[in-house]
Design a protein around this motif. Structure first.
Motif, PDB file in Angstrom:
ATOM      1  N   THR A  18       0.836  -1.203   0.000  1.00 24.76           N
ATOM      2  CA  THR A  18       0.000   0.000   0.000  1.00 24.76           C
ATOM      3  C   THR A  18       0.870   1.253   0.000  1.00 24.76           C
ATOM      4  OG1 THR A  18      -0.069   0.219   2.409  1.00 24.76           O
ATOM      5  CG2 THR A  18      -1.732  -1.234   1.401  1.00 24.76           C
ATOM      6  N   ALA A  19       0.231   2.392  -0.159  1.00 27.40           N
ATOM      7  CA  ALA A  19       0.951   3.660  -0.104  1.00 27.40           C
ATOM      8  C   ALA A  19       1.623   3.851   1.254  1.00 27.40           C
ATOM      9  CB  ALA A  19       0.003   4.821  -0.396  1.00 27.40           C
ATOM     10  N   ASP A  20       1.076   3.266   2.302  1.00 26.86           N
ATOM     11  CA  ASP A  20       1.687   3.342   3.625  1.00 26.86           C
ATOM     12  C   ASP A  20       3.087   2.723   3.605  1.00 26.86           C
ATOM     13  OD1 ASP A  20       1.524   4.053   6.438  1.00 26.86           O
ATOM     14  OD2 ASP A  20       1.382   1.892   6.831  1.00 26.86           O
ATOM     15  N   ASN A  21       3.273   1.660   2.822  1.00 24.82           N
ATOM     16  CA  ASN A  21       4.594   1.037   2.719  1.00 24.82           C
ATOM     17  C   ASN A  21       5.615   2.007   2.134  1.00 24.82           C
ATOM     18  OD1 ASN A  21       2.710  -1.753   1.934  1.00 24.82           O
ATOM     19  ND2 ASN A  21       4.021  -1.710   3.737  1.00 24.82           N
ATOM     20  N   ASP A  22       5.191   2.873   1.209  1.00 29.65           N
ATOM     21  CA  ASP A  22       6.111   3.867   0.657  1.00 29.65           C
ATOM     22  C   ASP A  22       6.597   4.828   1.737  1.00 29.65           C
ATOM     23  OD1 ASP A  22       6.064   2.842  -1.934  1.00 29.65           O
ATOM     24  OD2 ASP A  22       4.371   4.097  -2.520  1.00 29.65           O
ATOM     25  N   GLY A  23       5.707   5.199   2.639  1.00 32.24           N
ATOM     26  CA  GLY A  23       6.112   6.048   3.761  1.00 32.24           C
ATOM     27  C   GLY A  23       7.134   5.356   4.646  1.00 32.24           C
ATOM     28  N   TRP A  24       6.923   4.069   4.910  1.00 31.35           N
ATOM     29  CA  TRP A  24       7.887   3.302   5.704  1.00 31.35           C
ATOM     30  C   TRP A  24       9.226   3.212   4.985  1.00 31.35           C
ATOM     31  CZ3 TRP A  24       7.928   1.875  10.622  1.00 31.35           C
ATOM     32  CH2 TRP A  24       6.721   1.870  11.326  1.00 31.35           C
ATOM     33  N   LEU A  25       9.214   3.015   3.654  1.00 28.24           N
ATOM     34  CA  LEU A  25      10.472   2.981   2.894  1.00 28.24           C
ATOM     35  C   LEU A  25      11.269   4.256   3.115  1.00 28.24           C
ATOM     36  CD1 LEU A  25       9.250   1.561  -0.546  1.00 28.24           C
ATOM     37  CD2 LEU A  25      10.640   0.360   1.155  1.00 28.24           C
ATOM     38  N   GLU A  26      10.590   5.385   3.044  1.00 29.77           N
ATOM     39  CA  GLU A  26      11.259   6.692   3.209  1.00 29.77           C
ATOM     40  C   GLU A  26      11.830   6.838   4.615  1.00 29.77           C
ATOM     41  OE1 GLU A  26      11.966   8.925   0.860  1.00 29.77           O
ATOM     42  OE2 GLU A  26      11.077   7.514  -0.554  1.00 29.77           O
ATOM     43  N   ARG A  27      11.033   6.482   5.622  1.00 28.01           N
ATOM     44  CA  ARG A  27      11.450   6.673   7.010  1.00 28.01           C
ATOM     45  C   ARG A  27      12.601   5.742   7.392  1.00 28.01           C
ATOM     46  NH1 ARG A  27       6.363   5.376   9.699  1.00 28.01           N
ATOM     47  NH2 ARG A  27       7.403   5.811  11.668  1.00 28.01           N
ATOM     48  N   LYS A  28      12.539   4.486   6.936  1.00 22.65           N
ATOM     49  CA  LYS A  28      13.624   3.539   7.226  1.00 22.65           C
ATOM     50  C   LYS A  28      14.893   3.934   6.467  1.00 22.65           C
ATOM     51  CE  LYS A  28      10.970  -0.296   6.543  1.00 22.65           C
ATOM     52  NZ  LYS A  28      10.600  -1.740   6.578  1.00 22.65           N
ATOM     53  N   SER A  29      14.749   4.359   5.218  1.00 19.90           N
ATOM     54  CA  SER A  29      15.914   4.789   4.432  1.00 19.90           C
ATOM     55  C   SER A  29      16.558   6.030   5.048  1.00 19.90           C
ATOM     56  CB  SER A  29      15.505   5.062   2.986  1.00 19.90           C
ATOM     57  OG  SER A  29      15.113   3.862   2.345  1.00 19.90           O
ATOM     58  N   ALA A  30      15.756   6.917   5.622  1.00 27.21           N
ATOM     59  CA  ALA A  30      16.304   8.116   6.271  1.00 27.21           C
ATOM     60  C   ALA A  30      17.219   7.740   7.435  1.00 27.21           C
ATOM     61  CB  ALA A  30      15.172   9.033   6.748  1.00 27.21           C
ATOM     62  N   VAL A  31      16.893   6.655   8.140  1.00 19.31           N
ATOM     63  CA  VAL A  31      17.745   6.179   9.238  1.00 19.31           C
ATOM     64  C   VAL A  31      19.088   5.705   8.689  1.00 19.31           C
ATOM     65  CG1 VAL A  31      17.995   4.348  10.981  1.00 19.31           C
ATOM     66  CG2 VAL A  31      15.870   5.658  10.828  1.00 19.31           C
ATOM     67  N   VAL A  32      19.065   4.944   7.591  1.00 19.04           N
ATOM     68  CA  VAL A  32      20.315   4.481   6.980  1.00 19.04           C
ATOM     69  C   VAL A  32      21.143   5.682   6.524  1.00 19.04           C
ATOM     70  CG1 VAL A  32      21.347   3.149   5.095  1.00 19.04           C
ATOM     71  CG2 VAL A  32      19.315   2.279   6.277  1.00 19.04           C
ATOM     72  N   ASP A  33      20.496   6.652   5.884  1.00 19.26           N
ATOM     73  CA  ASP A  33      21.200   7.844   5.420  1.00 19.26           C
ATOM     74  C   ASP A  33      21.872   8.576   6.576  1.00 19.26           C
ATOM     75  OD1 ASP A  33      20.374   7.372   2.798  1.00 19.26           O
ATOM     76  OD2 ASP A  33      18.710   8.807   2.904  1.00 19.26           O
ATOM     77  N   ARG A  34      21.204   8.647   7.701  1.00 16.58           N
ATOM     78  CA  ARG A  34      21.736   9.399   8.841  1.00 16.58           C
ATOM     79  C   ARG A  34      22.826   8.644   9.607  1.00 16.58           C
ATOM     80  NH1 ARG A  34      19.690  14.015  11.600  1.00 16.58           N
ATOM     81  NH2 ARG A  34      20.673  14.199  13.626  1.00 16.58           N
ATOM     82  N   TYR A  35      22.640   7.336   9.794  1.00 15.21           N
ATOM     83  CA  TYR A  35      23.533   6.558  10.647  1.00 15.21           C
ATOM     84  C   TYR A  35      24.538   5.706   9.877  1.00 15.21           C
ATOM     85  CZ  TYR A  35      20.625   7.814  14.661  1.00 15.21           C
ATOM     86  OH  TYR A  35      19.952   8.498  15.633  1.00 15.21           O
ATOM     87  N   GLY A  36      24.297   5.450   8.598  1.00 18.66           N
ATOM     88  CA  GLY A  36      25.213   4.631   7.801  1.00 18.66           C
ATOM     89  C   GLY A  36      25.156   3.147   8.116  1.00 18.66           C
ATOM     90  N   HIS A  37      24.132   2.717   8.826  1.00 17.80           N
ATOM     91  CA  HIS A  37      23.912   1.313   9.183  1.00 17.80           C
ATOM     92  C   HIS A  37      22.490   0.934   8.798  1.00 17.80           C
ATOM     93  CE1 HIS A  37      27.571   0.497  11.447  1.00 17.80           C
ATOM     94  NE2 HIS A  37      27.437   1.681  12.025  1.00 17.80           N
ATOM     95  N   SER A  38      22.232  -0.374   8.742  1.00 16.31           N
ATOM     96  CA  SER A  38      20.877  -0.820   8.438  1.00 16.31           C
ATOM     97  C   SER A  38      19.905  -0.275   9.491  1.00 16.31           C
ATOM     98  CB  SER A  38      20.800  -2.340   8.383  1.00 16.31           C
ATOM     99  OG  SER A  38      20.858  -2.920   9.669  1.00 16.31           O
TER     100      SER A  38
END
Length: 158
Positions: A65-85
């Motif tokens: 669902t479109a909600d999954n796209d929001g989760w993709l963005e939020r989880k990817s933002a964590v990787v971008d910030r911390y450099g870890h999964s």
């Protein structure tokens, strides 16, 4: 039920699953491999692959669902910030007896330390992007990414 990997196991995954190079064609081939793996598992997921903030691959399988796209963005933002999964970051906070939501001081509408986003690490360069899946329980999202990366990169030593 998916096992709870340790911080050491998660760090080992990041150390092993490294690209020699990562271009548009690599992103597309990996995205197709991830989509094929998700389809074979009948996983209702959305998939995103980004490099330097640019989305190079996106797919949504039946049930996502479109909600999954929001989760993709939020989880990817964590990787971008911390450099870890995203799973590593969440587990690191839990291991310290804290929650990411309460202790990171980051906006939970923009960051989610839930499993499913993994760093694109290029040898001798570092983290250049993210591979993310959303739609399954967090450890299963993470496992789908890791298992696909292992096959894609030719690692049989999971």
């Amino acid at each position: 039920m998916t096992e709870h990997p340790t911080l050491e196991q998660l760090a080992d995954q990041e150390a092993r699953l490294v690209f020699d190079r990562f271009d548009d064609d690599t992103a597309w081939a990996l995205g197709v491999a991830l989509r094929d793996a998700a389809r074979a598992a009948r996983a209702p997921v959305a998939i995103s692959i980004r490099r330097n903030g640019q989305r190079l691959f996106h797919a949504a399988l039946p049930g996502a669902t479109a909600d999954n796209d929001g989760w993709l963005e939020r989880k990817s933002a964590v990787v971008d910030r911390y450099g870890h999964s995203s799973l590593y970051v969440g587990e690191e906070f839990r291991a310290a007896g804290k929650t990411f939501e309460d202790s990171s001081r980051l906006d939970s509408s923009r960051y989610a330390a839930h499993g499913g986003a993994f760093p694109v690490i290029v040898r001798d360069v570092g983290c250049v992007g993210t591979i993310a899946v959303s739609g399954l329980p967090q450890r299963e999202d993470h496992r789908l990414v890791v298992e696909t990366l292992e096959a894609f990169l030719g690692h049989d030593d999971a």
